[in-house]
Design a protein around this motif. Structure first.
Motif, short mmCIF file in Angstrom:
data_model
loop_
_atom_site.label_atom_id
_atom_site.label_comp_id
_atom_site.label_asym_id
_atom_site.label_seq_id
_atom_site.Cartn_x
_atom_site.Cartn_y
_atom_site.Cartn_z
N SER A 39 0.82 -1.21 0.00
CA SER A 39 0.00 0.00 0.00
C SER A 39 0.86 1.27 0.00
CB SER A 39 -0.93 0.00 1.22
OG SER A 39 -0.17 0.06 2.41
N GLU A 40 2.16 1.13 0.23
CA GLU A 40 3.04 2.29 0.32
C GLU A 40 3.73 2.65 -0.99
OE1 GLU A 40 5.50 2.44 3.94
OE2 GLU A 40 4.44 0.61 4.51
N TYR A 41 3.51 1.87 -2.04
CA TYR A 41 4.10 2.20 -3.33
C TYR A 41 3.11 1.94 -4.45
CZ TYR A 41 5.23 -2.82 -3.07
OH TYR A 41 5.17 -4.18 -2.92
N LYS A 42 3.28 2.72 -5.51
CA LYS A 42 2.39 2.59 -6.66
C LYS A 42 3.12 2.03 -7.89
CE LYS A 42 -0.79 6.28 -5.32
NZ LYS A 42 -0.62 6.04 -3.95
N LYS A 43 4.38 2.36 -8.03
CA LYS A 43 5.17 1.92 -9.18
C LYS A 43 6.21 0.89 -8.72
CE LYS A 43 3.16 4.88 -11.84
NZ LYS A 43 2.07 4.45 -12.65
N THR A 44 6.43 -0.14 -9.54
CA THR A 44 7.32 -1.22 -9.18
C THR A 44 8.23 -1.59 -10.34
OG1 THR A 44 5.85 -2.97 -9.93
CG2 THR A 44 5.51 -2.17 -7.68
N PHE A 45 9.05 -2.60 -10.12
CA PHE A 45 9.92 -3.12 -11.17
C PHE A 45 9.12 -3.49 -12.41
CE2 PHE A 45 12.20 -6.49 -13.36
CZ PHE A 45 13.48 -5.97 -13.45
#
Length: 103
Positions: free
Chosen positions: A53-59
């Protein structure tokens, strides 16, 4: 720049634990470290106290060719000298790597 990879095909052998401990230890020694969490369960992220829930964009967003994402949009600073690149959609990441031409 040095790169360290922790890899084993078997689950439950401590890959994430070792990765987080090495990363955190190097960061405490003053090295600038980025930990790329490609575990299907996001254990490295969870061990560092980061939930999805703490990030929107990932690898995954970085390798998804449909979207142009800047690397800096995906990196989280989790400790002094320690950054994290979380992941999502590990099955899609694996499929994308298998589709890529190796030439």
């Amino acid at each position: 720049m040095k790169k360290i990879a922790v890899l084993n095909n078997k689950g439950g052998v401590g890959k994430s634990t070792v990765s987080v401990q090495i990363s955190h230890g190097l960061a405490k020694l003053g090295f600038k470290v980025i930990l790329i969490d490609l575990d299907g369960q996001n254990d490295s992220s969870l061990f560092l106290g980061v939930s999805s829930s703490e990030y929107k964009k990932t690898f995954y967003d970085l390798i998804d060719k449909r979207n142009k994402i800047d690397l800096n949009d995906c990196i989280l600073n989790v400790r002094e000298n320690l950054d994290l690149l979380p992941n999502s959609n590990i099955e899609e990441i694996n499929a994308e790597f298998y589709r890529e031409s190796r030439i």
